[in-house]
Design a protein around this motif. Structure first.
Motif, PDB file in Angstrom:
ATOM      1  N   LYS A  29       0.836  -1.209   0.000  1.00 57.23           N
ATOM      2  CA  LYS A  29       0.000   0.000   0.000  1.00 57.23           C
ATOM      3  C   LYS A  29       0.871   1.259   0.000  1.00 57.23           C
ATOM      4  O   LYS A  29       0.563   2.236  -0.684  1.00 57.23           O
ATOM      5  CB  LYS A  29      -0.918  -0.030   1.220  1.00 57.23           C
ATOM      6  N   HIS A  30       1.962   1.243   0.749  1.00 60.40           N
ATOM      7  CA  HIS A  30       2.848   2.396   0.806  1.00 60.40           C
ATOM      8  C   HIS A  30       3.530   2.631  -0.539  1.00 60.40           C
ATOM      9  O   HIS A  30       3.698   3.781  -0.959  1.00 60.40           O
ATOM     10  CB  HIS A  30       3.893   2.214   1.903  1.00 60.40           C
ATOM     11  N   TYR A  31       3.940   1.566  -1.210  1.00 59.63           N
ATOM     12  CA  TYR A  31       4.566   1.716  -2.523  1.00 59.63           C
ATOM     13  C   TYR A  31       3.577   2.287  -3.544  1.00 59.63           C
ATOM     14  O   TYR A  31       3.947   3.121  -4.367  1.00 59.63           O
ATOM     15  CB  TYR A  31       5.127   0.382  -3.018  1.00 59.63           C
ATOM     16  N   ILE A  32       2.342   1.854  -3.466  1.00 62.51           N
ATOM     17  CA  ILE A  32       1.320   2.377  -4.382  1.00 62.51           C
ATOM     18  C   ILE A  32       1.091   3.859  -4.109  1.00 62.51           C
ATOM     19  O   ILE A  32       0.985   4.673  -5.043  1.00 62.51           O
ATOM     20  CB  ILE A  32       0.010   1.570  -4.251  1.00 62.51           C
ATOM     21  N   MET A  33       1.056   4.249  -2.844  1.00 61.05           N
ATOM     22  CA  MET A  33       0.889   5.661  -2.500  1.00 61.05           C
ATOM     23  C   MET A  33       2.080   6.489  -2.973  1.00 61.05           C
ATOM     24  O   MET A  33       1.918   7.619  -3.433  1.00 61.05           O
ATOM     25  CB  MET A  33       0.687   5.817  -0.996  1.00 61.05           C
ATOM     26  N   MET A  34       3.289   5.928  -2.893  1.00 59.65           N
ATOM     27  CA  MET A  34       4.476   6.634  -3.367  1.00 59.65           C
ATOM     28  C   MET A  34       4.425   6.826  -4.876  1.00 59.65           C
ATOM     29  O   MET A  34       4.743   7.911  -5.383  1.00 59.65           O
ATOM     30  CB  MET A  34       5.744   5.879  -2.972  1.00 59.65           C
ATOM     31  N   VAL A  35       3.999   5.815  -5.598  1.00 57.27           N
ATOM     32  CA  VAL A  35       3.901   5.913  -7.060  1.00 57.27           C
ATOM     33  C   VAL A  35       2.849   6.962  -7.444  1.00 57.27           C
ATOM     34  O   VAL A  35       3.065   7.773  -8.352  1.00 57.27           O
ATOM     35  CB  VAL A  35       3.589   4.535  -7.684  1.00 57.27           C
ATOM     36  N   ILE A  36       1.727   6.962  -6.761  1.00 51.87           N
ATOM     37  CA  ILE A  36       0.684   7.959  -7.043  1.00 51.87           C
ATOM     38  C   ILE A  36       1.200   9.366  -6.743  1.00 51.87           C
ATOM     39  O   ILE A  36       0.962  10.297  -7.516  1.00 51.87           O
ATOM     40  CB  ILE A  36      -0.597   7.639  -6.241  1.00 51.87           C
ATOM     41  N   ALA A  37       1.945   9.529  -5.643  1.00 53.85           N
ATOM     42  CA  ALA A  37       2.506  10.847  -5.314  1.00 53.85           C
ATOM     43  C   ALA A  37       3.501  11.285  -6.380  1.00 53.85           C
ATOM     44  O   ALA A  37       3.515  12.452  -6.789  1.00 53.85           O
ATOM     45  CB  ALA A  37       3.176  10.803  -3.945  1.00 53.85           C
ATOM     46  N   PHE A  38       4.344  10.353  -6.872  1.00 53.68           N
ATOM     47  CA  PHE A  38       5.272  10.678  -7.960  1.00 53.68           C
ATOM     48  C   PHE A  38       4.526  11.114  -9.210  1.00 53.68           C
ATOM     49  O   PHE A  38       4.912  12.081  -9.874  1.00 53.68           O
ATOM     50  CB  PHE A  38       6.160   9.479  -8.306  1.00 53.68           C
ATOM     51  N   ILE A  39       3.461  10.408  -9.543  1.00 50.03           N
ATOM     52  CA  ILE A  39       2.695  10.741 -10.745  1.00 50.03           C
ATOM     53  C   ILE A  39       2.060  12.125 -10.616  1.00 50.03           C
ATOM     54  O   ILE A  39       2.089  12.928 -11.552  1.00 50.03           O
ATOM     55  CB  ILE A  39       1.632   9.649 -11.025  1.00 50.03           C
ATOM     56  N   VAL A  40       1.511  12.425  -9.455  1.00 50.87           N
ATOM     57  CA  VAL A  40       0.889  13.736  -9.238  1.00 50.87           C
ATOM     58  C   VAL A  40       1.941  14.843  -9.308  1.00 50.87           C
ATOM     59  O   VAL A  40       1.745  15.865  -9.980  1.00 50.87           O
ATOM     60  CB  VAL A  40       0.138  13.771  -7.888  1.00 50.87           C
ATOM     61  N   GLU A  41       3.075  14.643  -8.650  1.00 51.27           N
ATOM     62  CA  GLU A  41       4.131  15.653  -8.674  1.00 51.27           C
ATOM     63  C   GLU A  41       4.700  15.826 -10.078  1.00 51.27           C
ATOM     64  O   GLU A  41       4.948  16.949 -10.516  1.00 51.27           O
ATOM     65  CB  GLU A  41       5.236  15.279  -7.699  1.00 51.27           C
ATOM     66  N   PHE A  42       4.911  14.727 -10.773  1.00 52.22           N
ATOM     67  CA  PHE A  42       5.426  14.785 -12.136  1.00 52.22           C
ATOM     68  C   PHE A  42       4.444  15.518 -13.047  1.00 52.22           C
ATOM     69  O   PHE A  42       4.840  16.385 -13.828  1.00 52.22           O
ATOM     70  CB  PHE A  42       5.678  13.362 -12.655  1.00 52.22           C
ATOM     71  N   SER A  43       3.171  15.183 -12.944  1.00 53.03           N
ATOM     72  CA  SER A  43       2.155  15.810 -13.797  1.00 53.03           C
ATOM     73  C   SER A  43       2.038  17.306 -13.534  1.00 53.03           C
ATOM     74  O   SER A  43       1.972  18.104 -14.473  1.00 53.03           O
ATOM     75  CB  SER A  43       0.799  15.146 -13.579  1.00 53.03           C
ATOM     76  N   LEU A  44       1.996  17.688 -12.267  1.00 53.88           N
ATOM     77  CA  LEU A  44       1.881  19.104 -11.940  1.00 53.88           C
ATOM     78  C   LEU A  44       3.138  19.878 -12.348  1.00 53.88           C
ATOM     79  O   LEU A  44       3.037  21.007 -12.854  1.00 53.88           O
ATOM     80  CB  LEU A  44       1.608  19.286 -10.451  1.00 53.88           C
ATOM     81  N   THR A  45       4.295  19.278 -12.186  1.00 60.15           N
ATOM     82  CA  THR A  45       5.538  19.927 -12.612  1.00 60.15           C
ATOM     83  C   THR A  45       5.576  20.073 -14.125  1.00 60.15           C
ATOM     84  O   THR A  45       5.991  21.116 -14.649  1.00 60.15           O
ATOM     85  CB  THR A  45       6.753  19.126 -12.118  1.00 60.15           C
ATOM     86  N   TYR A  46       5.136  19.061 -14.842  1.00 58.36           N
ATOM     87  CA  TYR A  46       5.088  19.138 -16.308  1.00 58.36           C
ATOM     88  C   TYR A  46       4.118  20.234 -16.753  1.00 58.36           C
ATOM     89  O   TYR A  46       4.418  20.998 -17.673  1.00 58.36           O
ATOM     90  CB  TYR A  46       4.669  17.784 -16.888  1.00 58.36           C
ATOM     91  N   TRP A  47       2.977  20.342 -16.092  1.00 59.43           N
ATOM     92  CA  TRP A  47       1.997  21.378 -16.436  1.00 59.43           C
ATOM     93  C   TRP A  47       2.572  22.773 -16.168  1.00 59.43           C
ATOM     94  O   TRP A  47       2.426  23.674 -16.997  1.00 59.43           O
ATOM     95  CB  TRP A  47       0.720  21.158 -15.640  1.00 59.43           C
ATOM     96  N   ILE A  48       3.230  22.952 -15.021  1.00 63.14           N
ATOM     97  CA  ILE A  48       3.834  24.246 -14.698  1.00 63.14           C
ATOM     98  C   ILE A  48       4.920  24.591 -15.713  1.00 63.14           C
ATOM     99  O   ILE A  48       5.023  25.734 -16.167  1.00 63.14           O
ATOM    100  CB  ILE A  48       4.386  24.244 -13.258  1.00 63.14           C
ATOM    101  N   ALA A  49       5.738  23.612 -16.089  1.00 58.29           N
ATOM    102  CA  ALA A  49       6.796  23.851 -17.070  1.00 58.29           C
ATOM    103  C   ALA A  49       6.213  24.234 -18.425  1.00 58.29           C
ATOM    104  O   ALA A  49       6.747  25.117 -19.113  1.00 58.29           O
ATOM    105  CB  ALA A  49       7.673  22.616 -17.205  1.00 58.29           C
ATOM    106  N   SER A  50       5.109  23.618 -18.812  1.00 64.96           N
ATOM    107  CA  SER A  50       4.514  23.958 -20.100  1.00 64.96           C
ATOM    108  C   SER A  50       3.819  25.320 -20.069  1.00 64.96           C
ATOM    109  O   SER A  50       3.834  26.047 -21.057  1.00 64.96           O
ATOM    110  CB  SER A  50       3.536  22.873 -20.546  1.00 64.96           C
ATOM    111  N   VAL A  51       3.239  25.686 -18.937  1.00 61.96           N
ATOM    112  CA  VAL A  51       2.586  26.992 -18.821  1.00 61.96           C
ATOM    113  C   VAL A  51       3.620  28.119 -18.914  1.00 61.96           C
ATOM    114  O   VAL A  51       3.396  29.127 -19.587  1.00 61.96           O
ATOM    115  CB  VAL A  51       1.780  27.093 -17.503  1.00 61.96           C
TER     116      VAL A  51
END
Length: 111
Positions: free
Chosen positions: A4-26
Motif C-alpha cells: 500500500k505504501h509503494y502504491i501511495m508513493m507511485v501515485i505521489a510521484f505521478i501527481v508531482e510529475f504531472s503538476l511539474t510538467y503542467w507548470i513547465a509547459s505553462v
C-alpha cells in the motif's frame, strides 16, 4: 513498507510529475528547470500537513485561549514521515541534482 505504501508513493510521484510538467509547459521552460522548486513546495506542504503540534499549533491554542479564557493543553511537535513525504523528498532530491547540473553548465541551456 508494505504494498500500500509503494502504491501511495507511485501515485505521489505521478501527481508531482504531472503538476511539474503542467507548470513547465505553462511557463515555457524545461521540466528539469522547475523540478526542484515544485518538489520543495510539495515537500514543505507535506511536512506542514502531516505534522502535529509545533509553533502554529501553540499560536492558535494561545489565541483561542485568550478569546475564550480556556487554557488548552499544548501538543509537542510530532512528525510522521509517510510514503507521500518520502516520495516528495526523493522528487526534490532528484530535482536538486538536475538544478545543480543546470547551474554548473553540465546540462547546456535550451536553444
Amino acid at each position: 513498507m508494505n504494498r500500500k505504501h509503494y502504491i501511495m508513493m507511485v501515485i505521489a510521484f505521478i501527481v508531482e510529475f504531472s503538476l511539474t510538467y503542467w507548470i513547465a509547459s505553462v511557463f515555457s521552460v524545461r521540466f528539469i528547470e522547475v523540478m526542484f522548486f515544485t518538489g520543495a513546495a510539495f515537500t514543505l506542504g507535506t511536512l506542514y500537513f502531516t505534522s502535529s503540534g509545533g509553533a502554529m499549533s501553540r499560536f492558535f491554542a494561545a489565541q483561542s485561549g485568550a478569546v475564550t479564557g480556556i487554557i488548552q493543553e499544548r501538543d509537542r511537535f510530532q512528525f510522521k514521515a509517510g510514503p507521500v513525504f518520502i516520495a516528495s523528498l526523493i522528487f526534490v532530491l532528484i530535482g536538486l541534482v538536475f538544478f545543480i547540473l543546470l547551474v554548473t553548465g553540465i546540462i547546456p541551456p535550451q536553444k
